[in-house]
Scaffold this active site. Sequence first.
Site, PDB file in Angstrom:
ATOM      1  N   GLU A 341      -7.873   0.798  -1.255  1.00 57.68           N
ATOM      2  CA  GLU A 341      -8.082  -0.660  -1.242  1.00 57.68           C
ATOM      3  C   GLU A 341      -8.798  -1.097  -2.523  1.00 57.68           C
ATOM      4  O   GLU A 341      -8.674  -2.238  -2.964  1.00 57.68           O
ATOM      5  CB  GLU A 341      -8.888  -1.097  -0.003  1.00 57.68           C
ATOM      6  N   HIS A 372      -2.693  24.451   8.881  1.00 60.32           N
ATOM      7  CA  HIS A 372      -1.598  24.704   9.819  1.00 60.32           C
ATOM      8  C   HIS A 372      -0.693  23.487   9.964  1.00 60.32           C
ATOM      9  O   HIS A 372       0.067  23.378  10.925  1.00 60.32           O
ATOM     10  CB  HIS A 372      -2.174  25.113  11.180  1.00 60.32           C
ATOM     11  N   LYS A 484      -1.201 -10.536   6.374  1.00 64.03           N
ATOM     12  CA  LYS A 484      -1.925 -11.274   7.421  1.00 64.03           C
ATOM     13  C   LYS A 484      -1.282 -12.644   7.641  1.00 64.03           C
ATOM     14  O   LYS A 484      -1.111 -13.099   8.761  1.00 64.03           O
ATOM     15  CB  LYS A 484      -3.382 -11.505   6.995  1.00 64.03           C
TER      16      LYS A 484
HETATM   17  O1  F6P Z   1      -7.974  -6.856   5.409  1.00 64.85           O
HETATM   18  C1  F6P Z   1      -8.818  -6.097   4.626  1.00 64.85           C
HETATM   19  C2  F6P Z   1     -10.264  -6.328   4.964  1.00 64.85           C
HETATM   20  O2  F6P Z   1     -10.673  -7.556   4.445  1.00 64.85           O
HETATM   21  C3  F6P Z   1     -11.138  -5.194   4.480  1.00 64.85           C
HETATM   22  O3  F6P Z   1     -11.471  -5.297   3.153  1.00 64.85           O
HETATM   23  C4  F6P Z   1     -12.288  -5.314   5.424  1.00 64.85           C
HETATM   24  O4  F6P Z   1     -13.066  -4.148   5.424  1.00 64.85           O
HETATM   25  C5  F6P Z   1     -11.554  -5.552   6.721  1.00 64.85           C
HETATM   26  O5  F6P Z   1     -10.457  -6.377   6.372  1.00 64.85           O
HETATM   27  C6  F6P Z   1     -12.360  -6.193   7.820  1.00 64.85           C
HETATM   28  O6  F6P Z   1     -12.825  -7.446   7.444  1.00 64.85           O
HETATM   29  P1  F6P Z   1     -14.016  -8.146   8.215  1.00 64.85           P
HETATM   30  O7  F6P Z   1     -15.199  -7.237   8.161  1.00 64.85           O
HETATM   31  O8  F6P Z   1     -14.242  -9.442   7.515  1.00 64.85           O
HETATM   32  O9  F6P Z   1     -13.576  -8.357   9.642  1.00 64.85           O
END
Ligand code: F6P
Length: 520
Positions: A341, A372, A484
Amino acid sequence: MKNTQAYSQLSQLAENLQTTDLKSLFDDENRFEQFHVTMPGAMLDFSKQKITSEIFNQLVSLAKEVDLKGWIDRLISGEKLNHTEGRAAWHTALRNLSEPLPEVELQWHKMAYIVHELHSKQMRGYSGKPIYDVVNIGVGGSDLGPLMVTHALEMQKKPDAPNVHFVSTLDGRQLQSILAKLNPETTLFVVASKSFTTIDTLSLAETAKEWMLDHCGCSTTVMRHFIGVSTNVPKMSEWGILPDYQLEFWDWVGGRFSLWSSIGLTIAIQQGMEGFKTLLQGAHDMDTHFQEAPIEQNLPALVGLIGVWNTNFLNLAGQAILPYDSRLKHFAGYLEQLEMESNGKHTQRDGEFVDYRTCPILWGEVGPNAQHAFYQLLHQGTERVMSDFILFKEGQGTDERAQFHQNLNIANCLAQSRAMMVGQESDDPHKHYPGNQVSNTLLLDRVDAYHLGMLVALYEHKVFTQSVVWNINPFDQWGVELGKKIALNILDSIEQKQADHLDGSTQGILKQIWEHTYAN
Ligand code: F6P
């Protein structure tokens, strides 16, 4: 990177090395002496890398040409290096125990209070019974760090600490199977989300709230079972988290760097506040090493530079993480987020696309299990992969049987890195091992909070080193946003049962699901 003098030198050196076999480099009896570095508690052996002293010197020059030391100073002084989001990435400030920021210290006090209340059985649920189970609801950085650390340190759990559990997957089944084993009267949820807008976490938290309400029936007392951890106080309040049950952190803490903040609450609950601070101290000592040690002796910088050598000059696109201790079961998963990431990007700081490789595909598993499973590919596959073996001097106990297991474990770790390096000739092609697979071995004293803190910080700084060389911002993650957004559109289509505007594949899959659902 490409405009440095070291880059041209290294390209030439890689060319010259093409026909050199890794094992032939060991004709030099002093190779290990030359290619290992130590710091208190840790050692990096990189003698099984395809590296010569000329290459080593050029990698150090590369670090100097890109001003790695200047970047480290800027990182640790809290400069806004995350320029696309206008923020610092100041996770190192979270572990500075001797000079803490006042806001960090305040959160430590709040965490310590919660930990004390839980350990002393003062924190009680709606029926007056003490809390015995704590469920962390979070995803990505709000899950992987605390999950990895609490699993690794389970043997050092404080006797009075409640059990900790982790839920992250939005399909709901993971939550249901945990809830089925828990008593609502004695269960506390930690809703961990930097943004407090992540649908995965909020949907699971809502289900947990309904479960709790079904049992206790009272909407005011139910909230005594929910702690919120976030940078977004208004959203926590809106969701119903009581003011005294809110822990905070700040936008200058990246999600994947947040286990050191109040996101680490479950770690503090399991290990006690002292244990949590020992973890911070281990990381802080690695920060100091990263800032002060010369590049030639600097463990995180060297791990990063060796990775650059393998990725950009030897063209290796895979990185295996192979810890030889089952307590590090979740370590590779944690690093997948930290590395991919952060550096899985194609854009330089100024917006230009890169014309070189950046982060390799990283995966891993506890070594003895992986032997394994996927080691076949490492020994005889067509892909060249770099591996990090992670080994601890001490095993899981001191009795004879435990020592036997530890000896077996050490023997296997060393056998695998050696086999990958030397290979074995055979007239039977099925039994021919080409060898020539490069690896690092990281040797630490033991699995405890201090050494785990060091190890995680080492990889954080490895990632930072590589980002400096690759000229990318490792602290944003725009790439995850598109999926998303599309998921929300598709959810809308599913709820409207209207898929005509979607692409053929998405429509086809949805239609099959609908046919199945409405036929049953
Ligand atoms: O979608 C990626 C992300 O933004 C990560 O960088 C982060 O750790 C995760 O989602 C969770 O985000 P949040 O802590 O804001 O729920």
